[in-house]
Design an enzyme around this catalytic site. Structure first.
Site, PDB file in Angstrom:
ATOM      1  N   LYS A   9       0.978  -1.269   0.089  1.00 55.67           N
ATOM      2  CA  LYS A   9       0.042  -0.124  -0.033  1.00 55.67           C
ATOM      3  C   LYS A   9       0.847   1.253  -0.147  1.00 55.67           C
ATOM      4  O   LYS A   9       2.226   1.286   0.298  1.00 55.67           O
ATOM      5  CB  LYS A   9      -0.906  -0.159   1.228  1.00 55.67           C
ATOM      6  CG  LYS A   9      -1.837  -1.014   0.955  1.00 55.67           C
ATOM      7  CD  LYS A   9      -2.919  -1.014   2.395  1.00 55.67           C
ATOM      8  CE  LYS A   9      -4.113  -2.410   2.304  1.00 55.67           C
ATOM      9  NZ  LYS A   9      -5.007  -2.266   3.290  1.00 55.67           N
ATOM     10  N   HIS A 115      -2.098  -5.565   1.229  1.00 52.12           N
ATOM     11  CA  HIS A 115      -3.154  -6.360   1.276  1.00 52.12           C
ATOM     12  C   HIS A 115      -2.756  -7.568   0.327  1.00 52.12           C
ATOM     13  O   HIS A 115      -1.773  -7.707  -0.384  1.00 52.12           O
ATOM     14  CB  HIS A 115      -3.722  -5.491   0.113  1.00 52.12           C
ATOM     15  CG  HIS A 115      -5.028  -6.206  -0.373  1.00 52.12           C
ATOM     16  ND1 HIS A 115      -6.215  -6.416   0.366  1.00 52.12           N
ATOM     17  CD2 HIS A 115      -5.342  -7.143  -1.508  1.00 52.12           C
ATOM     18  CE1 HIS A 115      -7.129  -7.196  -0.289  1.00 52.12           C
ATOM     19  NE2 HIS A 115      -6.530  -7.761  -1.301  1.00 52.12           N
ATOM     20  N   GLU A 126      -9.251 -10.377  -7.970  1.00 53.38           N
ATOM     21  CA  GLU A 126      -8.365  -9.369  -7.769  1.00 53.38           C
ATOM     22  C   GLU A 126      -7.044  -9.395  -8.944  1.00 53.38           C
ATOM     23  O   GLU A 126      -6.719  -8.177  -9.368  1.00 53.38           O
ATOM     24  CB  GLU A 126      -7.748  -9.301  -6.531  1.00 53.38           C
ATOM     25  CG  GLU A 126      -8.675  -9.090  -5.432  1.00 53.38           C
ATOM     26  CD  GLU A 126      -8.268  -9.201  -3.962  1.00 53.38           C
ATOM     27  OE1 GLU A 126      -7.037  -9.512  -3.639  1.00 53.38           O
ATOM     28  OE2 GLU A 126      -9.254  -9.094  -2.982  1.00 53.38           O
TER      29      GLU A 126
HETATM   30  P1  CMP Z   1      -7.103  -4.887   3.527  1.00 57.58           P
HETATM   31  O1  CMP Z   1      -6.735  -6.193   3.842  1.00 57.58           O
HETATM   32  O2  CMP Z   1      -6.579  -4.077   2.408  1.00 57.58           O
HETATM   33  O3  CMP Z   1      -8.877  -4.765   3.295  1.00 57.58           O
HETATM   34  C1  CMP Z   1      -9.753  -4.070   3.763  1.00 57.58           C
HETATM   35  C2  CMP Z   1      -8.845  -2.783   4.304  1.00 57.58           C
HETATM   36  O4  CMP Z   1      -9.781  -1.919   4.967  1.00 57.58           O
HETATM   37  C3  CMP Z   1      -7.898  -3.462   5.391  1.00 57.58           C
HETATM   38  O5  CMP Z   1      -6.870  -3.882   4.713  1.00 57.58           O
HETATM   39  C4  CMP Z   1      -7.630  -2.121   6.355  1.00 57.58           C
HETATM   40  O6  CMP Z   1      -6.617  -1.665   5.865  1.00 57.58           O
HETATM   41  C5  CMP Z   1      -8.820  -1.225   5.984  1.00 57.58           C
HETATM   42  N1  CMP Z   1      -9.531  -0.575   6.963  1.00 57.58           N
HETATM   43  C6  CMP Z   1      -9.524   0.625   7.348  1.00 57.58           C
HETATM   44  N2  CMP Z   1     -10.158   0.660   8.466  1.00 57.58           N
HETATM   45  C7  CMP Z   1     -10.710  -0.307   8.827  1.00 57.58           C
HETATM   46  C8  CMP Z   1     -11.373  -0.645  10.250  1.00 57.58           C
HETATM   47  N3  CMP Z   1     -11.905   0.007  11.062  1.00 57.58           N
HETATM   48  N4  CMP Z   1     -11.512  -2.100  10.155  1.00 57.58           N
HETATM   49  C9  CMP Z   1     -11.027  -2.787   9.275  1.00 57.58           C
HETATM   50  N5  CMP Z   1     -10.445  -2.487   8.137  1.00 57.58           N
HETATM   51  C10 CMP Z   1     -10.067  -1.299   7.883  1.00 57.58           C
END
Ligand code: CMP
Length: 143
Positions: A9, A115, A126
């Site tokens: 990211k 991610h 994806e």
């Molecule tokens: P990722 O695995 O990229 O998938 C969804 C993303 O939402 C997660 O990682 C987090 O970086 C992001 N995110 C931001 N705020 C929250 C939250 N409160 N709870 C869960 N995920 C969050």
């Protein structure tokens, strides 16, 4: 062979963690089959994160992931989807164990460095969002 989509990211790119993260997956024994540095459009980000559309953090998530370049990758190997998730650690870096990528390098759930696809169906979806088939390299390791 199983494939997964991994994405460093904007926080990971800006903190110069591309090499560190790539190195972990290389040393584990997985094979890099595609990679590129790219800045996501709002549309691509919304498509990628569509399952979170109704969540309160969706707007901030899209804003953050489009705020600077990401390093998009496709990795291949036995059980790479679940093993990569184990190597990444839990979503919230504050709870991620030491030795995991998020445990070692992250502090905030929104800026959690990386991610990774969570299932074979997500991986297929994806990978197709970020890569054309001709950008993925099929090769045998000979050295
Ligand atoms: P990722 O695995 O990229 O998938 C969804 C993303 O939402 C997660 O990682 C987090 O970086 C992001 N995110 C931001 N705020 C929250 C939250 N409160 N709870 C869960 N995920 C969050």
């Amino acid at each position: 062979m199983e494939r997964t989509y991994l994405m460093i990211k904007p926080d990971g790119v800006q903190r110069n963690l591309i090499g560190e993260v790539v190195s972990r997956f290389e040393k584990k024994g997985f094979t890099l089959v595609g990679a590129k540095l790219m800045t996501l459009s709002k549309e691509t980000a919304e498509t990628h994160y569509a399952e979170h559309k109704e969540r309160p953090f969706f707007g901030d998530l899209v804003k953050f992931i489009t705020s600077g370049p990401v390093f998009a990758m496709v990795w291949e190997g036995v059980n790479v989807i679940s093993t990569a998730r184990t190597m990444m650690g839990t979503t919230n870096p504050a709870e991620a164990g030491p030795g995991t990528i998020r445990g070692d390098y992250g502090v905030q759930v929104s800026m959690n460095v990386i991610h990774g696809s969570d299932s074979p169906a997500s991986a297929e979806r994806e990978i197709s969002i970020f890569f054309n088939e001709n950008e993925l390299n099929e090769y045998e390791k000979t050295v």
